[in-house]
Motif scaffolding. Structure first.
Motif, PDB file in Angstrom:
ATOM      1  N   ASN A  32      14.288   1.396   6.940  1.00  0.00           N
ATOM      2  CA  ASN A  32      14.081   2.957   7.531  1.00  0.00           C
ATOM      3  C   ASN A  32      12.540   3.295   7.400  1.00  0.00           C
ATOM      4  O   ASN A  32      12.276   3.781   8.323  1.00  0.00           O
ATOM      5  CB  ASN A  32      14.701   3.813   6.579  1.00  0.00           C
ATOM      6  CG  ASN A  32      16.425   3.663   6.593  1.00  0.00           C
ATOM      7  OD1 ASN A  32      16.777   3.050   7.845  1.00  0.00           O
ATOM      8  ND2 ASN A  32      17.046   3.939   5.905  1.00  0.00           N
ATOM      9  N   ARG A  33      11.941   3.062   6.364  1.00  0.00           N
ATOM     10  CA  ARG A  33      10.544   3.117   6.014  1.00  0.00           C
ATOM     11  C   ARG A  33       9.678   2.501   7.301  1.00  0.00           C
ATOM     12  O   ARG A  33       8.782   3.370   7.911  1.00  0.00           O
ATOM     13  CB  ARG A  33      10.188   2.990   4.546  1.00  0.00           C
ATOM     14  CG  ARG A  33       8.475   3.269   4.538  1.00  0.00           C
ATOM     15  CD  ARG A  33       8.390   4.697   4.201  1.00  0.00           C
ATOM     16  NE  ARG A  33       7.000   5.183   4.044  1.00  0.00           N
ATOM     17  CZ  ARG A  33       6.484   5.370   2.873  1.00  0.00           C
ATOM     18  NH1 ARG A  33       7.232   5.304   1.930  1.00  0.00           N
ATOM     19  NH2 ARG A  33       5.113   5.674   2.758  1.00  0.00           N
ATOM     20  N   ALA A  34       9.859   1.428   7.511  1.00  0.00           N
ATOM     21  CA  ALA A  34       8.986   0.714   8.460  1.00  0.00           C
ATOM     22  C   ALA A  34       9.450   0.949   9.855  1.00  0.00           C
ATOM     23  O   ALA A  34       8.662   1.269  10.827  1.00  0.00           O
ATOM     24  CB  ALA A  34       9.460  -1.022   8.346  1.00  0.00           C
ATOM     25  N   MET A  35      10.701   1.162  10.291  1.00  0.00           N
ATOM     26  CA  MET A  35      11.290   1.408  11.626  1.00  0.00           C
ATOM     27  C   MET A  35      10.548   2.966  11.982  1.00  0.00           C
ATOM     28  O   MET A  35      10.514   3.294  13.025  1.00  0.00           O
ATOM     29  CB  MET A  35      12.636   1.515  11.705  1.00  0.00           C
ATOM     30  CG  MET A  35      13.116  -0.015  11.569  1.00  0.00           C
ATOM     31  SD  MET A  35      12.402  -1.105  12.688  1.00  0.00           S
ATOM     32  CE  MET A  35      13.517  -0.801  14.286  1.00  0.00           C
ATOM     33  N   ASN A  36      10.510   3.740  10.875  1.00  0.00           N
ATOM     34  CA  ASN A  36       9.894   4.940  11.178  1.00  0.00           C
ATOM     35  C   ASN A  36       8.490   5.100  11.567  1.00  0.00           C
ATOM     36  O   ASN A  36       8.088   6.363  11.645  1.00  0.00           O
ATOM     37  CB  ASN A  36      10.286   6.042   9.807  1.00  0.00           C
ATOM     38  CG  ASN A  36      12.017   6.531  10.050  1.00  0.00           C
ATOM     39  OD1 ASN A  36      12.729   6.273  10.935  1.00  0.00           O
ATOM     40  ND2 ASN A  36      12.552   6.702   8.674  1.00  0.00           N
ATOM     41  N   GLY A  37       7.707   4.157  11.275  1.00  0.00           N
ATOM     42  CA  GLY A  37       6.459   4.147  11.550  1.00  0.00           C
ATOM     43  C   GLY A  37       5.612   4.615  10.591  1.00  0.00           C
ATOM     44  O   GLY A  37       4.411   5.015  10.649  1.00  0.00           O
ATOM     45  N   ILE A  38       6.391   4.902   9.303  1.00  0.00           N
ATOM     46  CA  ILE A  38       5.390   5.371   8.163  1.00  0.00           C
ATOM     47  C   ILE A  38       4.982   4.171   7.217  1.00  0.00           C
ATOM     48  O   ILE A  38       5.677   3.285   7.028  1.00  0.00           O
ATOM     49  CB  ILE A  38       6.588   6.052   7.196  1.00  0.00           C
ATOM     50  CG1 ILE A  38       7.080   7.290   8.191  1.00  0.00           C
ATOM     51  CG2 ILE A  38       5.646   6.921   5.949  1.00  0.00           C
ATOM     52  CD1 ILE A  38       8.136   8.338   7.351  1.00  0.00           C
ATOM     53  N   GLY A  39       3.817   4.259   7.222  1.00  0.00           N
ATOM     54  CA  GLY A  39       2.867   3.361   6.486  1.00  0.00           C
ATOM     55  C   GLY A  39       3.471   2.862   5.278  1.00  0.00           C
ATOM     56  O   GLY A  39       3.687   3.857   4.436  1.00  0.00           O
ATOM     57  N   ILE A  40       3.625   1.828   4.815  1.00  0.00           N
ATOM     58  CA  ILE A  40       4.104   1.476   3.193  1.00  0.00           C
ATOM     59  C   ILE A  40       2.788   0.694   2.678  1.00  0.00           C
ATOM     60  O   ILE A  40       2.096  -0.096   3.332  1.00  0.00           O
ATOM     61  CB  ILE A  40       5.180   0.220   3.627  1.00  0.00           C
ATOM     62  CG1 ILE A  40       6.494   0.788   4.225  1.00  0.00           C
ATOM     63  CG2 ILE A  40       5.644  -0.312   2.145  1.00  0.00           C
ATOM     64  CD1 ILE A  40       7.455  -0.137   4.273  1.00  0.00           C
ATOM     65  N   PRO A  41       2.738   1.309   1.414  1.00  0.00           N
ATOM     66  CA  PRO A  41       1.427   0.670   0.604  1.00  0.00           C
ATOM     67  C   PRO A  41       1.587  -0.851   0.451  1.00  0.00           C
ATOM     68  O   PRO A  41       2.432  -1.488   0.336  1.00  0.00           O
ATOM     69  CB  PRO A  41       1.550   1.670  -0.411  1.00  0.00           C
ATOM     70  CG  PRO A  41       2.742   2.002  -0.722  1.00  0.00           C
ATOM     71  CD  PRO A  41       3.441   2.165   0.681  1.00  0.00           C
TER      72      PRO A  41
END
Length: 533
Positions: free
Chosen positions: A450-459
């Motif tokens: 979900n975090r990756a598909m939403n385009g939100i950067g992951i540290p």
């Protein structure tokens, strides 16, 4: 020749562990406004020091390279979610204790020995004009054990196990080694505690009995060792005791059984002496900690007087004292509030938010560059905070301040642990409840997609797993690395030889060349690398 090589290796390990910075420690308490806590000083109860004391977060902030005069003597730290900017009316107080002491991958990497630099020496901050990143260390313990000073858990109303307290203080020495090592290398580190869960009845009985037997055997071993040493030295008291036991005719009771009961009573009295000196850990006032064992001993004595023979009186007195003392400890355990997910992760998020916004520490670290470092359950909390940004957002902190995550033997799939019957009832249910949907939601593996598909950067992530690790945690680390590869998340993953679930944390910064080369140095380089982002 071999001795010289060993000596050089030890010197190298020492250099790698030890930095050039002096270290100062600031201690503080952060109360949670959501539950309307009061400061310890405001509670006037004769028995309880702070009934809601477990709904607070505790931290030790390790600060590098600052003189004691540079820190205020009466720091008043601000906490909670609505008063974060150094309010002088805060219910949180701190004090300083000076302690002077002389790039990205998407796959697992093998260990290598191609670096001969001191830990962090290639990126020394001693003359840097930019404030270094802040590391927030989150302890482990299966969400229901642990403390930022791990030994304190075992002398508290959660558990009273003096043997384990000594083991953690003298052998493992969790978790000050993280804060001290990082600060010595120029990196500020906040080592925090958070509200933890507890066993519920009847499971708590098993832990209570286990701790009593451990204390009983430990004090028994010390007592026997003392008698042996006294006997070897020819102590008249020991000789007289031996003759008494051999010559006395015990008509009603076996003398060994009576001695065992007496030893149990002495063990309980010694435990209460320890409690007296640590009464705050039990939320008891000094008066209550002294009065309670005296009262129990008096009651036991009065009941035993109804028994005819002196041998029986000794035995009955000991049994009653043991039972009443254990029931008192059980009652103290039941007074601990029930804490379950998501309260621990929310508490950690509030700590991070406070550290990010506090004006007290301007210039000591970069509040826009925070690295989370966690071990075991702490690795779970750190990873979950990074992958589910709702916790930091709700705490008033933008998730972008988290620049990196270091997780050692972390838990990434809660349902996988629950496949073990013992782990399910002693770890998962106390910490996460019985709703299996909550187990999935609280698992970091669930949130990567979900975090990756939403385009939100992951540290960035730095993952470590012990060579002799619990199988389910080895699988967790491998699955998380595979998931990161699938969604192109920047990370490194290492399996550390010669370590287990505990030594992978206790060896941090210690005299181990192999460990410092492959863990301590990598952590410091990773942390300093996030500061340049």
């Amino acid at each position: 020749m071999n001795k010289n090589i060993e000596h050089r290796n030890k010197d190298k390990a020492c250099k790698m562990m030890k930095g050039k910075h002096s270290v100062h420690v600031v201690h503080g308490l952060i109360y949670d406004d959501e539950t309307n806590h009061t400061a310890l000083e405001s509670d006037k109860s004769w028995i309880w020091t702070d009934k809601d004391g477990l709904n607070k977060s505790e931290l030790d902030l390790y600060i590098p390279g600052k003189s004691g005069n540079a820190l205020e003597d009466d720091l008043k730290l601000q906490g909670g979610t609505s008063r974060l900017q150094g309010d002088p009316n805060s219910s949180i107080h701190g004090n300083t204790n000076e302690q002077i002491s002389d790039n990205n991958s998407h796959h697992s990497k093998p260990e290598n020995n191609n670096s001969n630099n001191d830990v962090g020496s290639n990126k020394s901050l001693s003359h840097s004009t930019k404030a270094p990143p802040l590391v927030v260390f989150i302890h482990g313990g299966g969400w229901r054990r642990g403390h930022h000073a791990s030994w304190k858990y075992f002398i508290s109303r959660y558990d009273t196990n003096i043997f384990m307290a000594l083991v953690h203080q003298l052998i493992f020495r969790f978790y000050a080694n993280f804060g001290k090592t990082l600060a010595e290398n120029g990196i500020p580190c906040a080592v925090i505690s958070y509200p933890i869960s507890r066993l519920q009845f009847p499971w708590t009985i098993a832990e209570l009995v286990t701790s009593f037997l451990t204390n009983y055997l430990m004090f028994g071993a010390v007592f026997i060792l003392g008698l042996i040493l006294m006997a070897i030295s020819g102590c008249p008291t020991v000789v007289d005791l031996q003759d008494y036991l051999l010559e006395t005719t015990w008509t009603d009771l076996n003398p060994l059984l009576t001695i065992l009961c007496m030893h149990g009573a002495i063990t309980q009295l010694l435990i209460w002496i320890v409690i007296m000196f640590n009464s705050q850990n039990y939320n008891l006032t000094k008066q209550a900690a002294i009065f309670l064992p005296v009262c129990l001993a008096f009651i036991s004595y009065m009941i035993s007087q109804f028994i005819m023979t002196s041998q029986q009186q000794i035995m009955i007195f000991s049994i009653i004292l043991i039972m009443t003392s254990q029931l008192s400890l059980l009652y103290l355990q039941t007074q601990v509030p029930i804490v379950q997910h998501p309260q621990p992760v929310k508490s950690v998020a509030r700590c991070i938010s406070w550290l990010h916004k506090s004006r007290k520490w301007q210039g000591l670290y970069d509040p826009e560059s925070i690295v989370l470092l966690g071990h075991s359950a702490g690795g779970h909390l750190a990873t979950l905070l990074a992958l589910d940004n709702t916790y930091l957002t709700n705490a008033g902190c933008h998730p972008s301040v988290i620049k990196g995550i270091i997780s050692m033997s972390g838990v990434y799939s809660v349902p996988r642990i629950a496949t073990s019957w013992m782990a399910k009832h002693f770890i998962i249910i106390p910490a996460f409840g019985t709703d299996q949907s909550e187990w999935e939601i609280s698992s970091p593996l669930t949130h990567v997609k979900n975090r990756a598909m939403n385009g939100i950067g992951i540290p960035k992530f730095l993952l470590f797993c012990a060579e002799s690790e619990f199988p389910f945690l080895q699988k967790d680390a491998s699955d998380l690395s595979d998931k990161f590869n699938e969604f192109d998340v920047s990370h490194e993953y290492f399996i550390i030889k010669g370590t287990n679930h505990f030594t992978i944390a206790s060896n941090f910064g210690r005299y181990s060349e192999h460990y410092n080369e492959h863990v301590t140095k990598r952590c410091i380089d990773f942390i300093l690398g996030t500061g340049s982002m």
